[in-house]
Design a protein around this motif. Structure first.
Motif, PDB file in Angstrom:
ATOM      1  N   ARG A  82       0.853  -1.180   0.000  1.00  0.00           N
ATOM      2  CA  ARG A  82       0.000   0.000   0.000  1.00  0.00           C
ATOM      3  C   ARG A  82       0.892   1.233   0.000  1.00  0.00           C
ATOM      4  O   ARG A  82       1.954   1.237   0.605  1.00  0.00           O
ATOM      5  N   ASN A  83       0.454   2.257  -0.671  1.00  0.00           N
ATOM      6  CA  ASN A  83       1.152   3.539  -0.675  1.00  0.00           C
ATOM      7  C   ASN A  83       2.609   3.431  -1.095  1.00  0.00           C
ATOM      8  O   ASN A  83       3.517   3.735  -0.337  1.00  0.00           O
ATOM      9  N   ARG A  84       2.827   3.026  -2.303  1.00  0.00           N
ATOM     10  CA  ARG A  84       4.188   3.035  -2.814  1.00  0.00           C
ATOM     11  C   ARG A  84       4.707   4.451  -2.891  1.00  0.00           C
ATOM     12  O   ARG A  84       5.892   4.695  -2.875  1.00  0.00           O
ATOM     13  N   VAL A  85       3.773   5.419  -2.976  1.00  0.00           N
ATOM     14  CA  VAL A  85       4.138   6.826  -2.983  1.00  0.00           C
ATOM     15  C   VAL A  85       3.007   7.609  -2.317  1.00  0.00           C
ATOM     16  O   VAL A  85       1.847   7.227  -2.398  1.00  0.00           O
ATOM     17  N   HIS A  86       3.367   8.665  -1.599  1.00  0.00           N
ATOM     18  CA  HIS A  86       2.369   9.576  -1.022  1.00  0.00           C
ATOM     19  C   HIS A  86       2.901  10.993  -1.237  1.00  0.00           C
ATOM     20  O   HIS A  86       4.025  11.306  -0.852  1.00  0.00           O
ATOM     21  N   ALA A 124      -6.747   9.194  -3.759  1.00  0.00           N
ATOM     22  CA  ALA A 124      -5.918   8.069  -4.184  1.00  0.00           C
ATOM     23  C   ALA A 124      -6.054   7.876  -5.680  1.00  0.00           C
ATOM     24  O   ALA A 124      -7.112   8.153  -6.260  1.00  0.00           O
ATOM     25  N   ASN A 135      -2.320   4.633  -4.479  1.00  0.00           N
ATOM     26  CA  ASN A 135      -1.319   5.576  -3.982  1.00  0.00           C
ATOM     27  C   ASN A 135      -2.038   6.843  -3.547  1.00  0.00           C
ATOM     28  O   ASN A 135      -2.848   7.379  -4.291  1.00  0.00           O
ATOM     29  N   GLU A 136      -1.723   7.308  -2.360  1.00  0.00           N
ATOM     30  CA  GLU A 136      -2.450   8.436  -1.799  1.00  0.00           C
ATOM     31  C   GLU A 136      -1.742   9.763  -2.003  1.00  0.00           C
ATOM     32  O   GLU A 136      -0.524   9.825  -2.135  1.00  0.00           O
TER      33      GLU A 136
END
Length: 106
Positions: free
Chosen positions: A43-47, A84, A89-90
């Protein structure tokens, strides 16, 4: 995913590339996207946090949603929204210089 990030960041396509985005004002870092063979289970490879003026925040959020994003949380709107992309990705759209009731909260 590129249309979502294009709308969210307010960036432009880099010449001769449909997968790279650049800041039209040349202040922010470029974003480059690479295709993956399989979806990543993490989850969230990038934020990313995007800070915009108050009068642009709702329009920027709406543009990102119209470009394929989804609303994760708007409990702190109008100071910020959590969105997202299609892969989860958020990103937060925050109001720069917010002085409202929740000022200073992450």
């Amino acid at each position: 995913m590129v249309p979502f990030w294009h709308a969210l960041l307010g960036y432009q396509d880099r010449a001769n590339s449909g997968e790279d985005l650049i800041d039209p004002h040349r202040r922010g870092a470029p974003f480059c996207f690479q295709r993956m063979d399989a979806p990543s289970p993490q989850r969230n490879r990038v934020h990313v946090d995007v800070w915009v003026p108050y009068d642009q925040a709702e329009a920027r959020t709406a543009a990102a949603l119209a470009a394929g994003g989804r609303l994760v949380n708007d409990a702190d709107a109008p100071s910020h929204w959590v969105l997202a992309d299609a892969e989860g990705n958020e990103a937060c759209v925050g109001v720069a210089g917010w002085t409202g009731p929740d000022a200073g909260r992450p």
